[in-house]
Design a protein around this motif. Structure first.
Motif, PDB file in Angstrom:
ATOM      1  N   THR A 150       2.524  -8.199  -6.594  1.00 30.45           N
ATOM      2  CA  THR A 150       2.647  -8.220  -5.213  1.00 30.45           C
ATOM      3  C   THR A 150       2.842  -9.696  -4.838  1.00 30.45           C
ATOM      4  OG1 THR A 150       0.153  -8.643  -4.931  1.00 30.45           O
ATOM      5  CG2 THR A 150       0.918  -6.443  -5.117  1.00 30.45           C
TER       6      THR A 150
ATOM      7  N   GLY B 151      -1.802 -12.674   0.145  1.00 34.56           N
ATOM      8  CA  GLY B 151      -0.764 -11.926   0.353  1.00 34.56           C
ATOM      9  C   GLY B 151      -0.701 -11.466   1.839  1.00 34.56           C
ATOM     10  N   MET B 152      -2.089 -11.421   2.607  1.00 35.83           N
ATOM     11  CA  MET B 152      -1.806 -11.086   3.935  1.00 35.83           C
ATOM     12  C   MET B 152      -1.369 -12.121   4.700  1.00 35.83           C
ATOM     13  SD  MET B 152      -2.513  -7.978   4.706  1.00 35.83           S
ATOM     14  CE  MET B 152      -2.509  -8.404   6.541  1.00 35.83           C
TER      15      MET B 152
ATOM     16  N   THR C  77       2.032  -6.057   0.597  1.00 33.22           N
ATOM     17  CA  THR C  77       0.601  -6.296   0.043  1.00 33.22           C
ATOM     18  C   THR C  77       0.368  -5.260  -0.954  1.00 33.22           C
ATOM     19  OG1 THR C  77      -0.207  -5.002   1.792  1.00 33.22           O
ATOM     20  CG2 THR C  77      -0.048  -7.136   2.319  1.00 33.22           C
TER      21      THR C  77
ATOM     22  N   GLY D 111       1.370 -11.652  -2.752  1.00 32.95           N
ATOM     23  CA  GLY D 111       0.034 -12.718  -2.843  1.00 32.95           C
ATOM     24  C   GLY D 111       0.126 -13.447  -4.087  1.00 32.95           C
TER      25      GLY D 111
ATOM     26  N   GLN E 264       4.335  -4.214   6.047  1.00 36.80           N
ATOM     27  CA  GLN E 264       3.366  -5.008   5.464  1.00 36.80           C
ATOM     28  C   GLN E 264       2.592  -4.195   4.151  1.00 36.80           C
ATOM     29  OE1 GLN E 264       0.047  -5.647   8.626  1.00 36.80           O
ATOM     30  NE2 GLN E 264      -1.445  -4.890   7.059  1.00 36.80           N
TER      31      GLN E 264
ATOM     32  N   THR F 103       2.281 -12.305   4.342  1.00 33.59           N
ATOM     33  CA  THR F 103       2.904 -11.102   5.134  1.00 33.59           C
ATOM     34  C   THR F 103       2.752 -11.275   6.538  1.00 33.59           C
ATOM     35  OG1 THR F 103       1.909  -9.595   3.209  1.00 33.59           O
ATOM     36  CG2 THR F 103       2.541  -8.700   5.439  1.00 33.59           C
TER      37      THR F 103
ATOM     38  N   GLN G 259      -5.053 -10.699  -2.754  1.00 27.99           N
ATOM     39  CA  GLN G 259      -4.982 -10.088  -1.384  1.00 27.99           C
ATOM     40  C   GLN G 259      -4.990 -10.689  -0.148  1.00 27.99           C
ATOM     41  OE1 GLN G 259      -8.285  -7.164  -2.263  1.00 27.99           O
ATOM     42  NE2 GLN G 259      -6.743  -5.629  -3.147  1.00 27.99           N
TER      43      GLN G 259
END
Length: 631
Positions: free
Chosen positions: A562, A616-617, A464, A564, A460, A620, A613
């Motif tokens: 990243t 991205g989460m 991220t 996201g 993770q 992820t 972000q």
């Protein structure tokens, strides 16, 4: 064995047939590599015949030929010898003799033509068992037989043109481009050279006789005749470097079919049904691993031996190691049929693995690992795929292996120990113990950076916060992960499906571009510059206190690569989008994309670090389910 030195006339005299065993390769000599050199040798001897006393002429040795006489039943037929080694030489000499016939007929010098024919054909067909074969002094392997007999029915250049019309220009010249049957090309080459030489200045009849004697008497072969106690395969290996040379598959093929002959198996049928497919694409295609190029069949043998023996295999000694597998010391050898059945079984799984095509679970696995250049995993994959586990169990195991590769790549861990990792895992397993639990336990047992399986927290964090593209992932890996995330997002569930969307033609796009300075202002509405970014980076590395503006610049810069901020777009759309603002990119997405990765962006009013972000989460969480950790 016994050996004798014979000239060409002696080799082909009497009622004698030299047969190329069906399992040997097709005729392979060529003008550039062998024929031109042979013609120069023949010409030199012919010129010696014109200039020197016959007693002063030294013979020219063409090398050794190994033959094995075959049993003869009854009075009918001819003495038949299988060519164990040297078929290229003996076949070429037949082309030379047929070339002499053509050249002499063209030069209207017919006196010696019958002598040449006697070296190419056996008489009295009514006393033969198979006149269509035994009429000839040499009978090639089945791939060459049709063109061989077609060409040997020709006695002049015009006959050759009529027999192979597609190979000639309208002016009657042999076409310079395109593949021609070797029999035609060789006979045409030698006949042309012979005719040119005979018809140079001087006595044509005298020059013709000198040429004939150069071929029939001055060319010599060491003929090695195997006797009943001799091992033909051992002789073949010795003359071919005991397997250290390039043609490992030739040696393996001969090993299998000499075994079949000793077993009194119907080897021709076995060859046609089991081996012939390996002499066609894709098995003849060249595959490259690193800087090593080999036919795919060699890579199959190499991988199969590792899967069967769960041990490293030396590619340079592939034949020797195959022989040790098929005829192990102290154990009964595998029969020819058993060897071919095993090879055929592994071939289906290996082809599915390397092509990514077909319904087998290993095909889906092969598609997923293609970007990772993980050929050391191939033996393990074959071992799993040929095991007695269900397709569901195999798929679950393959998912773990993909997860291992993906997680290590995303986290920036090396792949240099993969050969040791997967070989060690193979040694721990056998086909009765292959299971999800056993694979998971072994892969999760190490804590070393060179071998460990990253857990969910590390995975993770990498997804991220790490720079993935361009960073830890190259384009093929990043595209594959985004493709699998797209498929999982569409399904809205954790399980794998066998068919992924084919998005290989799409480009990887940074939603907020790497060169964001002109079109993507900071929160205060002001635009930053690349120079400011560089200054902030230097200040951070120097341990200086950063301003709020510098912190925002660096935070944005870190988020760019990243997960996201990554998506997939059509190449032309990606080029049009480039460094444009988010509102302009949304317009392009609405018009040109239906990917789940992109449709969720359309509802957003802005794109910033916080949005990166958040997305991205979400991705992820999908990735953690898609690429599970140890269980």
């Amino acid at each position: 064995m016994k050996s004798e030195t014979w000239d060409v006339r002696h080799v082909y005299q009497g009622r004698r047939l030299f047969a190329v065993p069906h399992y040997q390769r097709a005729y392979a000599w060529s003008r550039a590599d062998q024929w031109e050199a042979l013609w120069e040798d023949i010409k030199a001897k012919a010129e010696d015949r014109l200039a020197l006393d016959p007693k002063q002429i030294a013979p020219h040795f063409l090398g050794a030929t190994v033959v094995e006489q075959q049993p003869r039943s009854g009075l009918r037929g001819v003495d038949t010898f299988h060519i164990i080694d040297g078929q290229q030489r003996l076949t070429t000499l037949q082309f030379v003799l047929r070339g002499l016939v053509v050249a002499f007929n063209e030069a209207t010098i017919s006196g010696l033509v019958a002598t040449f024919e006697d070296c190419m054909r056996n008489g009295s067909a009514d006393t033969m068992n198979r006149p269509e074969v035994e009429t000839y002094k040499l009978w090639p392997t089945f791939r060459d037989q049709a063109n061989f007999t077609h060409a040997f029915a020709c006695n002049t250049f015009d006959h050759l043109r009529a027999a192979f019309p597609a190979c000639f220009t309208q002016q009657g010249h042999l076409r310079a481009y395109g593949a021609h049957p070797p029999a035609l090309e060789a006979i045409w080459y030698f006949a042309s050279r012979f005719h040119e030489w005979i018809t140079e200045e001087g006595d044509h009849a005298q020059r013709a006789e000198a040429l004939a004697l150069a071929v029939l008497e001055d060319l010599r072969l060491v003929m090695i005749f195997l006797e009943e106690a001799d091992d033909a395969q051992t002789i073949f290996e010795t003359l071919n470097g005991r397997g250290a040379a390039l043609n490992a598959t030739d040696l393996v093929r001969n090993f299998i079919f000499m075994r079949a002959a000793r077993e009194n198996t119907e080897s021709a049928d076995l060859y046609e049904s089991k081996w012939t497919p390996f002499e066609q694409e894709p098995w003849t295609n060249i595959e490259t691993r690193g800087r090593i190029k080999r036919p795919r069949l060699e890579w199959l043998l190499y991988t199969m031996l590792q899967a069967e023996g769960r041990a490293e295999v030396d590619l340079a000694r592939l034949y020797n190691q195959y022989k040790a597998y098929a005829a192990p010391s102290g154990k009964p050898p595998l029969t020819a049929a058993q060897q071919l059945d095993t090879l055929t079984k592994y071939a289906a799984h290996y082809q599915a693995l390397t092509s990514g095509e077909g319904p087998l679970p290993i095909a889906h696995f092969g598609r997923r690992i293609t970007p990772y250049e993980a050929s050391p995993i191939h033996p393990l994959a074959l071992m799993i795929s040929t095991s007695n586990r269900t397709d569901a169990e195999k798929t679950a195991i393959f998912n773990l292996l993909v997860s291992f590769l993906v997680r290590r790549a995303v986290c920036g861990l090396t792949n240099k120990a993969y050969a040791n990792i997967f070989m060690s895992l193979m040694r721990q397993l056998n086909r009765e113990e292959v299971s999800v639990a056993a694979v998971s336990k072994h892969l999760s047992g190490s804590k070393s950076d060179t071998t460990r399986w990253p857990d969910d927290a590390e995975f993770q964090r990498a997804l991220t916060t790490y720079a993935l593209y361009s960073g830890n992932l190259d384009a093929p890996k990043a595209r594959q992960i985004l493709t699998e995330l797209e498929a999982a997002w569409r399904r809205g569930k954790k399980t794998e499906e066998l068919v992924l969307p084919n998005l290989n033609n799409l480009d990887i796009e940074h939603i907020m571009p790497r060169s964001w300075y002109a079109h993507w202002p900071l929160t205060d509405g002001a635009h930053a510059t690349k120079e400011e970014r560089d200054q902030a980076t230097v200040a951070q590395l120097s341990g200086l206190e950063l301003s709020d503006r510098q912190q925002e610049i660096l935070k944005r810069d870190a988020a760019i690569s990243t997960l996201g901020n990554l998506t997939l777009l059509n190449l032309s759309v990606n080029r049009e989008a480039q460094n444009k603002s988010f509102s302009e990119k949304k317009t392009l997405l609405i018009a040109h994309s239906n990917l789940s990765l992109n449709t969720a962006l359309i509802a957003l009013s802005c794109w910033n670090v916080e949005a990166i972000q958040e997305r991205g989460m979400k991705l992820t969480n999908i990735a953690i389910a898609l690429y599970p950790g140890s269980q």
